[in-house]
Design an enzyme around this catalytic site. Structure first.
Site, mmCIF file in Angstrom:
data_model
loop_
_atom_site.group_PDB
_atom_site.id
_atom_site.type_symbol
_atom_site.label_atom_id
_atom_site.label_comp_id
_atom_site.label_asym_id
_atom_site.label_seq_id
_atom_site.Cartn_x
_atom_site.Cartn_y
_atom_site.Cartn_z
ATOM 1 N N SER A 153 0.836 -1.207 0.000
ATOM 2 C CA SER A 153 0.000 0.000 0.000
ATOM 3 C C SER A 153 0.866 1.249 0.000
ATOM 4 C CB SER A 153 -0.854 -0.024 1.273
ATOM 5 O OG SER A 153 -1.426 1.239 1.509
ATOM 6 N N TYR A 199 -1.706 -1.298 10.831
ATOM 7 C CA TYR A 199 -1.994 -1.848 9.503
ATOM 8 C C TYR A 199 -0.820 -1.599 8.561
ATOM 9 C CZ TYR A 199 -3.559 -1.782 4.679
ATOM 10 O OH TYR A 199 -3.623 -1.966 3.316
ATOM 11 N N LYS A 226 2.203 -4.114 6.539
ATOM 12 C CA LYS A 226 2.592 -4.090 5.112
ATOM 13 C C LYS A 226 4.111 -3.935 4.989
ATOM 14 C CE LYS A 226 -1.413 -4.603 3.263
ATOM 15 N NZ LYS A 226 -1.725 -5.919 2.724
HETATM 16 P P1 NAD Z 1 -10.949 -6.910 1.275
HETATM 17 O O1 NAD Z 1 -11.124 -6.890 2.743
HETATM 18 O O2 NAD Z 1 -12.136 -6.615 0.421
HETATM 19 O O3 NAD Z 1 -10.354 -8.327 0.819
HETATM 20 C C1 NAD Z 1 -9.484 -9.071 1.629
HETATM 21 C C2 NAD Z 1 -9.987 -10.498 1.659
HETATM 22 O O4 NAD Z 1 -9.113 -11.287 2.476
HETATM 23 C C3 NAD Z 1 -11.382 -10.634 2.253
HETATM 24 O O5 NAD Z 1 -12.205 -11.356 1.373
HETATM 25 C C4 NAD Z 1 -11.165 -11.394 3.581
HETATM 26 O O6 NAD Z 1 -12.266 -12.209 3.885
HETATM 27 C C5 NAD Z 1 -9.901 -12.160 3.287
HETATM 28 N N1 NAD Z 1 -9.079 -12.503 4.453
HETATM 29 C C6 NAD Z 1 -8.611 -11.675 5.429
HETATM 30 N N2 NAD Z 1 -7.882 -12.367 6.317
HETATM 31 C C7 NAD Z 1 -7.856 -13.660 5.893
HETATM 32 C C8 NAD Z 1 -7.260 -14.848 6.386
HETATM 33 N N3 NAD Z 1 -6.550 -14.870 7.515
HETATM 34 N N4 NAD Z 1 -7.448 -15.994 5.697
HETATM 35 C C9 NAD Z 1 -8.169 -16.005 4.551
HETATM 36 N N5 NAD Z 1 -8.758 -14.912 4.040
HETATM 37 C C10 NAD Z 1 -8.609 -13.748 4.705
HETATM 38 O O7 NAD Z 1 -9.749 -5.921 0.932
HETATM 39 P P2 NAD Z 1 -9.286 -5.335 -0.465
HETATM 40 O O8 NAD Z 1 -9.638 -3.904 -0.496
HETATM 41 O O9 NAD Z 1 -9.706 -6.219 -1.571
HETATM 42 O O10 NAD Z 1 -7.713 -5.397 -0.257
HETATM 43 C C11 NAD Z 1 -6.932 -6.499 -0.697
HETATM 44 C C12 NAD Z 1 -5.509 -6.314 -0.253
HETATM 45 O O11 NAD Z 1 -5.008 -5.081 -0.758
HETATM 46 C C13 NAD Z 1 -5.332 -6.237 1.276
HETATM 47 O O12 NAD Z 1 -4.145 -6.882 1.624
HETATM 48 C C14 NAD Z 1 -5.222 -4.747 1.538
HETATM 49 O O13 NAD Z 1 -4.489 -4.473 2.699
HETATM 50 C C15 NAD Z 1 -4.491 -4.286 0.291
HETATM 51 N N6 NAD Z 1 -4.735 -2.866 -0.013
HETATM 52 C C16 NAD Z 1 -6.012 -2.422 -0.145
HETATM 53 C C17 NAD Z 1 -6.244 -1.074 -0.415
HETATM 54 C C18 NAD Z 1 -7.651 -0.549 -0.542
HETATM 55 O O14 NAD Z 1 -7.828 0.661 -0.476
HETATM 56 N N7 NAD Z 1 -8.671 -1.374 -0.745
HETATM 57 C C19 NAD Z 1 -5.170 -0.196 -0.565
HETATM 58 C C20 NAD Z 1 -3.881 -0.693 -0.446
HETATM 59 C C21 NAD Z 1 -3.663 -2.048 -0.162
HETATM 60 C C1 UD1 Z 2 -6.579 5.145 3.334
HETATM 61 C C2 UD1 Z 2 -5.780 4.476 4.421
HETATM 62 C C3 UD1 Z 2 -4.472 3.976 3.856
HETATM 63 C C4 UD1 Z 2 -4.694 3.108 2.635
HETATM 64 C C5 UD1 Z 2 -5.483 3.921 1.614
HETATM 65 C C6 UD1 Z 2 -5.716 3.148 0.354
HETATM 66 C C7 UD1 Z 2 -6.533 5.700 6.405
HETATM 67 C C8 UD1 Z 2 -6.155 6.692 7.461
HETATM 68 N N1 UD1 Z 2 -5.587 5.437 5.479
HETATM 69 O O1 UD1 Z 2 -5.879 6.272 2.908
HETATM 70 O O2 UD1 Z 2 -3.773 3.243 4.823
HETATM 71 O O3 UD1 Z 2 -3.476 2.722 2.071
HETATM 72 O O4 UD1 Z 2 -6.721 4.290 2.225
HETATM 73 O O5 UD1 Z 2 -7.019 2.851 0.155
HETATM 74 O O6 UD1 Z 2 -7.620 5.138 6.408
HETATM 75 N N2 UD1 Z 2 -12.000 11.815 3.607
HETATM 76 C C9 UD1 Z 2 -12.995 12.701 3.984
HETATM 77 N N3 UD1 Z 2 -14.124 12.184 4.541
HETATM 78 C C10 UD1 Z 2 -14.320 10.857 4.733
HETATM 79 C C11 UD1 Z 2 -13.300 9.953 4.336
HETATM 80 C C12 UD1 Z 2 -12.144 10.475 3.789
HETATM 81 O O7 UD1 Z 2 -12.854 13.908 3.822
HETATM 82 O O8 UD1 Z 2 -15.364 10.460 5.260
HETATM 83 C C13 UD1 Z 2 -10.783 12.355 2.969
HETATM 84 C C14 UD1 Z 2 -9.491 12.047 3.711
HETATM 85 O O9 UD1 Z 2 -9.205 13.064 4.632
HETATM 86 C C15 UD1 Z 2 -8.480 12.005 2.540
HETATM 87 C C16 UD1 Z 2 -9.315 11.470 1.360
HETATM 88 O O10 UD1 Z 2 -10.676 11.710 1.704
HETATM 89 O O11 UD1 Z 2 -8.034 13.294 2.226
HETATM 90 C C17 UD1 Z 2 -9.144 9.978 1.102
HETATM 91 O O12 UD1 Z 2 -9.361 9.265 2.320
HETATM 92 P P1 UD1 Z 2 -9.450 7.669 2.362
HETATM 93 O O13 UD1 Z 2 -10.383 7.178 1.306
HETATM 94 O O14 UD1 Z 2 -9.732 7.269 3.766
HETATM 95 O O15 UD1 Z 2 -8.002 7.200 1.909
HETATM 96 P P2 UD1 Z 2 -6.566 7.601 2.517
HETATM 97 O O16 UD1 Z 2 -6.698 8.388 3.734
HETATM 98 O O17 UD1 Z 2 -5.761 8.136 1.394
#
Ligand code: NAD
Ligand code: UD1
Length: 330
Positions: A124, A148, A152
């Site tokens: 991330s 969290y 990572k």
């Molecule tokens: P998500 O929660 O929708 O998907 C994660 C999946 O992993 C879920 O289906 C959950 O049931 C499963 N899971 C969690 N722990 C488990 C375990 N111990 N065994 C088996 N399954 C398990 O999340 P996502 O948004 O699809 O994110 C996927 C990956 O990308 C994650 O590692 C997350 O940290 C990373 N990531 C997400 C974002 C984002 O904004 N969505 C940003 C940066 C990184």
């Molecule tokens: C979040 C996670 C980060 C992750 C990233 C990717 C937090 C603190 N950080 O980052 O670890 O890697 O998502 O998905 O959760 N905002 C509002 N109102 C809201 C929600 C958000 O104004 O209700 C603003 C925030 O201040 C920010 C922007 O929207 O400026 C994006 O926020 P968000 O979607 O939570 O993502 P990040 O903070 O970038």
């Protein structure tokens, strides 16, 4: 080629599974459904007309995971599974460390035992902490501010150590910026339970009347209009980035940013969402959220040059597709 997708029922994993199936890969999903639903599997089938093999397993259960490696001839792994809520990770850090680290260690042990050496890992942009300059490049200093993010960073270190001990591993670390959007079918997307933490899921709750007002966390940041700037990327582009990582001819340990390289402020996103969907999103400016930074966007030059990664979708597409999904699933 058979790919094990951990967390494949989740938001990014399900979209990536669709892309893998479209590209002719066979997919085995392991997910414990802690943050997803089984019906995602039917939706994936509806979209692709193809089935996946599914195991409802917690990756922390090494023996059950080992059975999957015994039964399936896995060639590569994409590791999405993990807990991802920043605020929750501050409240229950041990759960986050245990889930994210133990599951990854079990997975790596199985990969070693069964000689599966190709891995793509979901990291991330959070690992960059508060960057001094923009756009963010892959060699910028790393730091985190919450458990969290630390999981990572720790996993990235574990993967580097593993690679140094055994260079036959082929590992790609993908640092995602802010994924939003949904599959064009309206069947897959992100709809968290309860009150969302992230911006787009919150906008969707307000747009569909489930929550009364969007709180915009501060308008005094050093940005174009004072609201926070982020690099939003369509989940469909992110999915393609994973397939490109699997196809990449370059071996070794590689790290890529996946974003668009463009920053969008909170207000710009809200206005765009309103105009493309022709709907009003009620909002108010409130105080800053602790830990938030002014601006964050990626340099994607490396992913472009080495993977051929070129995001196709605009902020307009992201707003349209996110809303289309939520309307279909309300
Ligand atoms: P998500 O929660 O929708 O998907 C994660 C999946 O992993 C879920 O289906 C959950 O049931 C499963 N899971 C969690 N722990 C488990 C375990 N111990 N065994 C088996 N399954 C398990 O999340 P996502 O948004 O699809 O994110 C996927 C990956 O990308 C994650 O590692 C997350 O940290 C990373 N990531 C997400 C974002 C984002 O904004 N969505 C940003 C940066 C990184
Ligand atoms: C979040 C996670 C980060 C992750 C990233 C990717 C937090 C603190 N950080 O980052 O670890 O890697 O998502 O998905 O959760 N905002 C509002 N109102 C809201 C929600 C958000 O104004 O209700 C603003 C925030 O201040 C920010 C922007 O929207 O400026 C994006 O926020 P968000 O979607 O939570 O993502 P990040 O903070 O970038």
């Amino acid at each position: 080629m058979k790919v094990l997708v951990t967390g494949g029922c989740g938001y990014i994993g399900s979209h990536t599974t669709v892309e893998l199936l479209k590209e002719g890969y066979e997919v085995v999903i392991v997910d414990n459904l802690i943050n997803s639903k089984r019906d995602v599997l039917d939706k994936i089938k509806k979209i692709t007309n193809k089935s996946v093999t599914f195991y409802e397993i917690d990756l922390c259960d090494k023996e059950k995971l080992r059975d999957v490696f015994l039964k399936e001839e896995i060639s590569a792994v994409i590791h999405f599974a993990g807990l991802k809520a920043v605020g929750e990770s501050v409240e229950i850090p041990i759960r986050y460390y245990k889930n994210n680290l133990v599951s990854t260690l079990n997975l790596l042990e199985c990969m070693q035992e069964f000689n599966v050496k190709k891995l793509v890992f979901s990291s991330s942009a959070t690992v960059y902490g508060n960057p001094k300059t923009l756009p963010i490049k892959e060699d910028f200093p790393l730091s985190t501010t919450n458990p969290y993010g630390t999981t990572k960073l720790m996993i990235e270190e574990i993967l580097k150590d593993l690679y140094h001990s055994d260079p036959t591993f082929d590992i790609t670390i993908l640092r995602y910026f802010n994924p939003i959007g949904a599959d064009k079918s309206g069947l897959l997307g992100e709809d968290p339970n309860g009150i969302p933490n992230n911006l787009m899921p919150y906008i969707l709750k307000v747009a569909t009347g489930k929550l009364p007002v969007l709180n915009i966390f501060g308008d005094d940041y050093n940005t174009v209009d004072g609201t926070g700037v982020r690099d939003y990327i369509h989940v469909l582009d992110l999915a393609v980035g994973h397939v490109l990582s699997l196809k990449n001819q370059k071996t070794g340990l590689k790290i890529y940013n996946l974003g668009t390289g463009r920053g969008t402020s909170v207000l710009e996103l809200v206005k765009k969402f309103e105009s493309v969907n022709n709907i009003k999103v009620n909002y108010q400016i409130t105080k800053r959220r602790e830990g938030d930074i002014d601006a964050c966007y990626a340099s994607i030059d490396k992913a472009h040059e080495e993977l051929g990664f070129t995001p196709r979708y605009t902020i307009e597409d992201m707003c349209l597709d996110s809303y289309n999904f939520i309307k279909n699933n309300n």
